[in-house]
Design a protein around this motif. Structure first.
Motif, PDB file in Angstrom:
ATOM      1  N   LEU A 170       8.872  -2.082  -7.791  1.00 13.40           N
ATOM      2  CA  LEU A 170       9.001  -1.960  -6.467  1.00 13.40           C
ATOM      3  C   LEU A 170      10.678  -2.120  -6.308  1.00 13.40           C
ATOM      4  N   SER A 171      11.050  -1.421  -5.526  1.00  5.43           N
ATOM      5  CA  SER A 171      12.626  -1.448  -5.163  1.00  5.43           C
ATOM      6  C   SER A 171      12.979  -1.294  -3.808  1.00  5.43           C
ATOM      7  N   VAL A 172      13.926  -1.857  -3.224  1.00  7.23           N
ATOM      8  CA  VAL A 172      14.151  -1.909  -1.842  1.00  7.23           C
ATOM      9  C   VAL A 172      15.768  -1.959  -1.886  1.00  7.23           C
ATOM     10  N   GLN A 202       8.846  -3.581   5.831  1.00  5.27           N
ATOM     11  CA  GLN A 202      10.241  -3.203   5.159  1.00  5.27           C
ATOM     12  C   GLN A 202       9.812  -1.853   4.214  1.00  5.27           C
ATOM     13  N   PHE A 203      10.946  -0.803   4.499  1.00  2.00           N
ATOM     14  CA  PHE A 203      10.811   0.347   3.531  1.00  2.00           C
ATOM     15  C   PHE A 203      11.026  -0.050   2.036  1.00  2.00           C
ATOM     16  N   GLY A 226      10.491 -14.718  -0.569  1.00  4.35           N
ATOM     17  CA  GLY A 226      10.185 -14.011   0.548  1.00  4.35           C
ATOM     18  C   GLY A 226      11.398 -12.922   0.776  1.00  4.35           C
ATOM     19  N   GLU A 227      11.873 -12.520  -0.272  1.00  3.33           N
ATOM     20  CA  GLU A 227      12.913 -11.217  -0.118  1.00  3.33           C
ATOM     21  C   GLU A 227      12.738  -9.923   0.569  1.00  3.33           C
ATOM     22  N   ARG A 267       0.803  -1.120  -0.036  1.00  6.67           N
ATOM     23  CA  ARG A 267       0.016  -0.036   0.104  1.00  6.67           C
ATOM     24  C   ARG A 267       0.803   1.206  -0.168  1.00  6.67           C
ATOM     25  N   PHE A 268       0.523   2.192  -0.832  1.00  2.00           N
ATOM     26  CA  PHE A 268       1.155   3.543  -0.977  1.00  2.00           C
ATOM     27  C   PHE A 268       0.483   4.651  -1.178  1.00  2.00           C
TER      28      PHE A 268
END
Length: 213
Positions: A34-36, A82-83, A76-77, A5-6
């Motif tokens: 999506l990037s982490v 998590q941000f 499940g990375e 959600r964003f």
């Protein structure tokens, strides 16, 4: 799958809602990325997914609208809480003025484009930039509807230069490809010319060498 959600800026949410209305609510054309930070994996640590929800209320405190997207989460990375950063691709902009991004250069007063006057002479125009949409640069201020903008490679253009205009067909991606191809060809020709000059200099006898004892 992973659901994220964003918050979307109010303007982006309104334009996205208009886009969805034109496509009968079909969200398949919108790709979410999506990037982490620090996530190892393919595609530079970026996951691709799909938008699956767009809220109908504006948060008055932040002027944003809630949205969500789903992503495959191999191994499940990405962990709950998590941000992450989410970027949407495929959004359309309505009622905006835009030029091919390649037409914008940096001038002394900031970003600029060249427009043609009644005599087809180039005139420098400082502009205020908005978002970039693919090969297009949205212009917020500095241009008027109907003005003729030089959309080809602006390298070598000077204010007052007379230009023989050719109507642009609207394909900004092809325009960028053509300019990049022309630049690559020019660089190759320059490299070949430099190599020929170098070979010629190596074959020439040194001055005073002939007849030396």
């Amino acid at each position: 799958p992973l659901e994220v959600r964003f918050q979307l800026p109010q303007r982006d949410a309104f334009e996205l809602r208009r886009q969805l209305a034109d496509s009968a609510g079909d969200m398949s054309s919108i790709t979410a990325h999506l990037s982490v930070p620090g996530l190892a994996g393919s595609a530079g640590g970026e996951l691709a997914g799909r938008l699956n929800f767009l809220g109908s209320r504006v948060d008055t405190g932040t002027s944003t609208v809630q949205a969500s997207a789903t992503f495959d989460n191999p191994d499940g990375e990405v962990l709950p809480g998590q941000f992450v950063r989410v970027r949407l691709e495929g959004l359309k902009r309505f009622d905006v003025m835009a030029v091919p991004e390649i037409a914008v250069t940096q001038g002394l007063m900031g970003p600029r484009v060249f427009v043609l006057d009644d005599e087809s002479k180039a005139r420098e125009r400082t502009v205020q930039l908005g978002d970039v949409a693919g090969p297009w640069q949205i212009i917020l201020d500095g241009l008027e509807p109907g003005e003729r903008v030089v959309v080809g490679d602006p390298a070598g253009i000077e204010p007052g230069m007379e230009i023989d205009p050719v109507r642009f067909d609207g394909d900004a991606e092809q325009l960028v490809d053509d300019v990049e191809e022309a630049e690559a060809q020019e660089q190759q020709e320059q490299a070949e010319a430099a190599a020929e000059m170098s070979e010629g200099a190596g074959d020439a006898p040194a001055e005073g060498e002939e007849g030396a004892q």
